[in-house]
Design a protein around this motif. Structure first.
Motif, mmCIF file in Angstrom:
data_model
loop_
_atom_site.group_PDB
_atom_site.id
_atom_site.type_symbol
_atom_site.label_atom_id
_atom_site.label_comp_id
_atom_site.label_asym_id
_atom_site.label_seq_id
_atom_site.Cartn_x
_atom_site.Cartn_y
_atom_site.Cartn_z
ATOM 1 N N ARG A 33 7.984 9.473 25.437
ATOM 2 C CA ARG A 33 7.103 8.972 24.367
ATOM 3 C C ARG A 33 6.512 7.615 24.738
ATOM 4 O O ARG A 33 5.335 7.355 24.479
ATOM 5 C CB ARG A 33 7.859 8.901 23.045
ATOM 6 N N GLU A 34 7.313 6.754 25.391
ATOM 7 C CA GLU A 34 6.793 5.458 25.834
ATOM 8 C C GLU A 34 5.666 5.644 26.854
ATOM 9 O O GLU A 34 4.636 4.964 26.774
ATOM 10 C CB GLU A 34 7.909 4.616 26.461
ATOM 11 N N LEU A 35 5.861 6.557 27.806
ATOM 12 C CA LEU A 35 4.828 6.816 28.810
ATOM 13 C C LEU A 35 3.581 7.436 28.183
ATOM 14 O O LEU A 35 2.460 7.105 28.562
ATOM 15 C CB LEU A 35 5.385 7.709 29.924
ATOM 16 N N GLY A 39 -0.301 5.692 27.808
ATOM 17 C CA GLY A 39 -1.427 6.376 28.441
ATOM 18 C C GLY A 39 -1.121 6.963 29.807
ATOM 19 O O GLY A 39 -2.000 7.533 30.446
ATOM 20 N N SER A 40 0.127 6.862 30.257
ATOM 21 C CA SER A 40 0.499 7.439 31.551
ATOM 22 C C SER A 40 0.548 8.961 31.494
ATOM 23 O O SER A 40 0.114 9.631 32.428
ATOM 24 C CB SER A 40 1.857 6.907 32.009
ATOM 25 N N ILE A 69 7.060 8.136 37.035
ATOM 26 C CA ILE A 69 7.919 9.325 37.081
ATOM 27 C C ILE A 69 9.363 8.933 37.371
ATOM 28 O O ILE A 69 10.297 9.434 36.744
ATOM 29 C CB ILE A 69 7.392 10.339 38.115
ATOM 30 N N ALA A 70 9.552 8.009 38.300
ATOM 31 C CA ALA A 70 10.903 7.585 38.678
ATOM 32 C C ALA A 70 11.617 6.839 37.547
ATOM 33 O O ALA A 70 12.838 6.721 37.559
ATOM 34 C CB ALA A 70 10.849 6.713 39.928
ATOM 35 N N SER A 71 10.854 6.363 36.560
ATOM 36 C CA SER A 71 11.469 5.664 35.423
ATOM 37 C C SER A 71 12.092 6.620 34.414
ATOM 38 O O SER A 71 12.783 6.181 33.489
ATOM 39 C CB SER A 71 10.431 4.777 34.723
ATOM 40 N N PHE A 75 15.069 11.754 36.369
ATOM 41 C CA PHE A 75 14.430 11.773 37.685
ATOM 42 C C PHE A 75 15.368 12.225 38.810
ATOM 43 O O PHE A 75 14.951 13.003 39.672
ATOM 44 C CB PHE A 75 13.810 10.403 38.001
ATOM 45 N N PRO A 76 16.616 11.790 38.840
ATOM 46 C CA PRO A 76 17.489 12.216 39.951
ATOM 47 C C PRO A 76 17.677 13.733 40.043
ATOM 48 O O PRO A 76 18.050 14.237 41.103
ATOM 49 C CB PRO A 76 18.827 11.528 39.650
ATOM 50 N N TRP A 77 17.420 14.454 38.968
ATOM 51 C CA TRP A 77 17.614 15.898 38.951
ATOM 52 C C TRP A 77 16.289 16.660 38.861
ATOM 53 O O TRP A 77 16.263 17.830 38.491
ATOM 54 C CB TRP A 77 18.514 16.278 37.765
#
Length: 94
Positions: A33-35, A39-40, A69-71, A75-77
């Motif tokens: 939701r933050e992204l 606007g990301s 994306i890494a945030s 992401f690790p999975w």
């Protein structure tokens, strides 16, 4: 701002405890939701029957996209596939 087609499939280990899974999913939803609000993430669709999604993301460049994306807590999975997008002549007014 450039747009990217982002395909994500998530594969948490089956041994992940239910409470940890719930915490990760809640954190993932909040960060998503933050992204979106920043606007990301421009648009996103779920892939029925799979723990996967397809989306249009916006970023200044591939490095900024990777950071976004890494945030994500999951992401690790994630298996992430990114395609850069370019304008199509049919969509131009000129």
């Amino acid at each position: 701002m450039p747009e990217f087609l982002v395909q994500i499939e998530i594969e948490l280990p089956p041994s992940t405890p239910d409470d940890e899974r719930a915490t990760l999913l809640a954190a993932e939803a909040a960060r998503g939701r933050e992204l979106r609000d920043a606007g990301s993430i421009v648009r996103m669709w779920r892939v029925p029957g799979r723990r996967a999604n397809v989306g249009i993301w916006s970023a200044a460049d591939a490095s900024e996209l990777h950071e976004a994306i890494a945030s994500l807590p999951l992401f690790p999975w994630m298996d992430v596939r990114v395609s850069a997008l370019a304008d199509h002549y049919v969509m131009r007014d000129d």
